[in-house]
Design a protein around this motif. Structure first.
Motif, PDB file in Angstrom:
ATOM      1  N   ILE A 201      39.860   4.398  57.673  1.00  0.00           N
ATOM      2  CA  ILE A 201      39.998   3.273  58.780  1.00  0.00           C
ATOM      3  C   ILE A 201      41.343   3.127  59.125  1.00  0.00           C
ATOM      4  O   ILE A 201      41.851   3.276  60.301  1.00  0.00           O
ATOM      5  CB  ILE A 201      39.466   1.964  58.385  1.00  0.00           C
ATOM      6  CG1 ILE A 201      37.845   2.014  58.119  1.00  0.00           C
ATOM      7  CG2 ILE A 201      39.701   0.755  59.353  1.00  0.00           C
ATOM      8  CD1 ILE A 201      37.331   0.717  57.463  1.00  0.00           C
ATOM      9  N   VAL A 202      42.323   3.066  58.155  1.00  0.00           N
ATOM     10  CA  VAL A 202      43.667   2.927  58.368  1.00  0.00           C
ATOM     11  C   VAL A 202      44.242   4.167  58.886  1.00  0.00           C
ATOM     12  O   VAL A 202      45.188   4.131  59.573  1.00  0.00           O
ATOM     13  CB  VAL A 202      44.514   2.237  57.050  1.00  0.00           C
ATOM     14  CG1 VAL A 202      43.959   0.937  56.708  1.00  0.00           C
ATOM     15  CG2 VAL A 202      44.519   3.414  55.918  1.00  0.00           C
ATOM     16  N   ASP A 203      43.798   5.401  58.518  1.00  0.00           N
ATOM     17  CA  ASP A 203      44.177   6.607  59.081  1.00  0.00           C
ATOM     18  C   ASP A 203      43.436   6.929  60.607  1.00  0.00           C
ATOM     19  O   ASP A 203      44.001   7.847  61.157  1.00  0.00           O
ATOM     20  CB  ASP A 203      43.528   7.769  58.099  1.00  0.00           C
ATOM     21  CG  ASP A 203      44.592   8.392  57.110  1.00  0.00           C
ATOM     22  OD1 ASP A 203      45.704   7.904  57.083  1.00  0.00           O
ATOM     23  OD2 ASP A 203      44.267   8.938  56.105  1.00  0.00           O
ATOM     24  N   GLY A 204      42.908   6.085  60.910  1.00  0.00           N
ATOM     25  CA  GLY A 204      42.407   6.116  62.356  1.00  0.00           C
ATOM     26  C   GLY A 204      41.106   7.362  62.424  1.00  0.00           C
ATOM     27  O   GLY A 204      40.691   7.610  63.746  1.00  0.00           O
ATOM     28  N   ARG A 205      40.503   7.553  61.325  1.00  0.00           N
ATOM     29  CA  ARG A 205      39.408   8.620  61.356  1.00  0.00           C
ATOM     30  C   ARG A 205      38.112   8.025  61.534  1.00  0.00           C
ATOM     31  O   ARG A 205      37.089   8.727  62.042  1.00  0.00           O
ATOM     32  CB  ARG A 205      39.209   9.466  59.962  1.00  0.00           C
ATOM     33  CG  ARG A 205      40.585  10.105  59.574  1.00  0.00           C
ATOM     34  CD  ARG A 205      40.340  10.985  58.492  1.00  0.00           C
ATOM     35  NE  ARG A 205      41.624  11.605  57.777  1.00  0.00           N
ATOM     36  CZ  ARG A 205      41.573  12.590  56.865  1.00  0.00           C
ATOM     37  NH1 ARG A 205      40.412  13.180  56.326  1.00  0.00           N
ATOM     38  NH2 ARG A 205      42.486  12.956  56.365  1.00  0.00           N
ATOM     39  N   ALA A 207      36.146   4.030  62.822  1.00  0.00           N
ATOM     40  CA  ALA A 207      36.559   2.780  63.146  1.00  0.00           C
ATOM     41  C   ALA A 207      36.311   1.501  62.283  1.00  0.00           C
ATOM     42  O   ALA A 207      36.676   0.255  62.477  1.00  0.00           O
ATOM     43  CB  ALA A 207      35.668   2.563  64.662  1.00  0.00           C
ATOM     44  N   GLY A 208      35.237   1.545  61.508  1.00  0.00           N
ATOM     45  CA  GLY A 208      34.936   0.497  60.733  1.00  0.00           C
ATOM     46  C   GLY A 208      33.757   0.848  59.657  1.00  0.00           C
ATOM     47  O   GLY A 208      33.334   2.010  59.715  1.00  0.00           O
ATOM     48  N   LEU A 209      33.612  -0.143  58.899  1.00  0.00           N
ATOM     49  CA  LEU A 209      32.560   0.242  57.790  1.00  0.00           C
ATOM     50  C   LEU A 209      31.856  -1.134  57.398  1.00  0.00           C
ATOM     51  O   LEU A 209      32.371  -2.287  57.569  1.00  0.00           O
ATOM     52  CB  LEU A 209      33.484   0.298  56.617  1.00  0.00           C
ATOM     53  CG  LEU A 209      32.794   0.495  55.023  1.00  0.00           C
ATOM     54  CD1 LEU A 209      33.515   1.618  54.114  1.00  0.00           C
ATOM     55  CD2 LEU A 209      32.820  -0.942  54.440  1.00  0.00           C
ATOM     56  N   VAL A 210      30.389  -0.935  57.047  1.00  0.00           N
ATOM     57  CA  VAL A 210      29.667  -2.234  56.841  1.00  0.00           C
ATOM     58  C   VAL A 210      29.030  -1.946  55.698  1.00  0.00           C
ATOM     59  O   VAL A 210      28.442  -0.779  55.538  1.00  0.00           O
ATOM     60  CB  VAL A 210      28.559  -2.554  57.994  1.00  0.00           C
ATOM     61  CG1 VAL A 210      28.047  -3.810  57.436  1.00  0.00           C
ATOM     62  CG2 VAL A 210      29.230  -2.794  59.275  1.00  0.00           C
ATOM     63  N   LYS A 211      29.110  -2.658  54.749  1.00  0.00           N
ATOM     64  CA  LYS A 211      28.494  -2.464  53.280  1.00  0.00           C
ATOM     65  C   LYS A 211      27.935  -3.688  52.537  1.00  0.00           C
ATOM     66  O   LYS A 211      28.632  -4.483  52.423  1.00  0.00           O
ATOM     67  CB  LYS A 211      29.594  -1.608  52.445  1.00  0.00           C
ATOM     68  CG  LYS A 211      29.427  -1.351  50.850  1.00  0.00           C
ATOM     69  CD  LYS A 211      30.270  -0.772  50.310  1.00  0.00           C
ATOM     70  CE  LYS A 211      30.049  -0.372  48.698  1.00  0.00           C
ATOM     71  NZ  LYS A 211      28.931   0.686  48.492  1.00  0.00           N
ATOM     72  N   PRO A 212      26.788  -3.650  51.937  1.00  0.00           N
ATOM     73  CA  PRO A 212      26.386  -4.728  51.096  1.00  0.00           C
ATOM     74  C   PRO A 212      26.829  -4.406  49.452  1.00  0.00           C
ATOM     75  O   PRO A 212      27.014  -3.509  49.377  1.00  0.00           O
ATOM     76  CB  PRO A 212      24.947  -4.494  51.001  1.00  0.00           C
ATOM     77  CG  PRO A 212      24.498  -3.052  51.168  1.00  0.00           C
ATOM     78  CD  PRO A 212      25.749  -2.521  52.277  1.00  0.00           C
TER      79      PRO A 212
END
Length: 268
Positions: A201-205, A207-212
């Motif tokens: 995400i911080v590298d721009g590869r 856009a985001g992540l959703v995780k339980p």
């Protein structure tokens, strides 16, 4: 490893003991090199890979306890065997995963990492994510920023339309989140390695992540999450639950990503 190669956030970090950062980072790099060299062999020998992964974990625990004393260590492989951390509980706890993304590794992918973090009073104090395939280490320390190698990371729009959600997690509220993202033109990819995807995400590869985030025996499964979560937080990315409230290190969904990704989910 020369001291000049240690991320500045770690050099400046006040900790309960003096850490030999060059020795620790050199050990991570050495183990990572062995993972790269032996991946093809391990793909056809699951038992050998499991033994190697546990050996790596035990080596790291021994190294850490030599520096920190009889501190509590929450390590994935040991926890799966015993259902509890090792060491003596206290304000400080170390959490680690010797091969985050072990299934991905066993399938021949390069999406795996060695990850280590320290929690002070239940919140990350420092975190490391070493990506062997690219020979790069991400690091962060609370209040001192995040780094890729010795380069400081800054929050920025990624421009990516890829997001990470594990296939088996796409039920209930997670499925609704995936539907929203797809409607806004995002492409869902598998999680594979949580700690590395957070760094991406911080590298721009992505856009985001959703995780339980789950717990067992009253213990939150943070070994693949803590280091990467701190890296994104120290880079300036909001960390929240799916309803937009702050994620409070408790069971439930965690959402991390850039502004466009969060907007697609209806979060601000």
């Amino acid at each position: 490893m020369p001291a000049d190669d240690v991320p500045p956030c770690l050099v400046d970090l006040p900790t309960p003991t003096s850490i030999d950062w060059p020795a620790l980072l050199t050990r991570l790099t050495r183990w990572g090199g062995l993972l790269v060299l032996r991946q093809h062999t391990f793909m056809s020998d699951a038992a050998a890979f499991g033994a190697f992964e546990y050996e790596l974990e035990c080596d790291l625990i021994e190294l850490l306890q030599a520096q920190f004393g009889d501190v509590s260590v929450l390590a994935e492989e040991t926890f799966h065997r015993t259902g509890r951390p090792v060491g003596t509980p206290g304000r400080l706890q170390l959490v680690l995963d010797p091969v985050d993304g072990s299934r991905s590794y066993a399938d021949g992918s390069t999406t795996y990492a060695i990850t280590l973090a320290a929690l002070l009073d239940g919140r990350p104090l420092f975190g490391l994510v070493h990506h062997p395939a690219e020979q790069v280490t991400y690091a962060a320390a609370r209040g001192l920023g995040a780094y890729r190698g010795i380069r400081r990371l800054e929050s920025r729009p990624t421009g990516s339309r890829r997001v990470a959600i594990r296939q088996r997690d796409m039920t209930g509220s997670m499925a609704l989140a995936a539907e929203k993202l797809i409607r806004h033109g995002y492409v869902i990819e598998g999680m594979a390695c949580t700690s590395l995807k957070l760094c991406w995400i911080v590298d721009g590869r992505i856009a985001g992540l959703v995780k339980p985030v789950t717990e067992r025996n009253g213990i939150l499964s943070t070994w693949g999450l803590a280091a990467g979560q701190l890296i994104t937080e120290e880079t300036g990315y909001p960390v929240s639950s799916l309803d937009g409230s702050p994620w409070e290190w408790a069971p439930g969904e965690i959402v991390i990503g850039d502004a466009g990704f969060r907007s697609a989910l209806g979060l601000h």
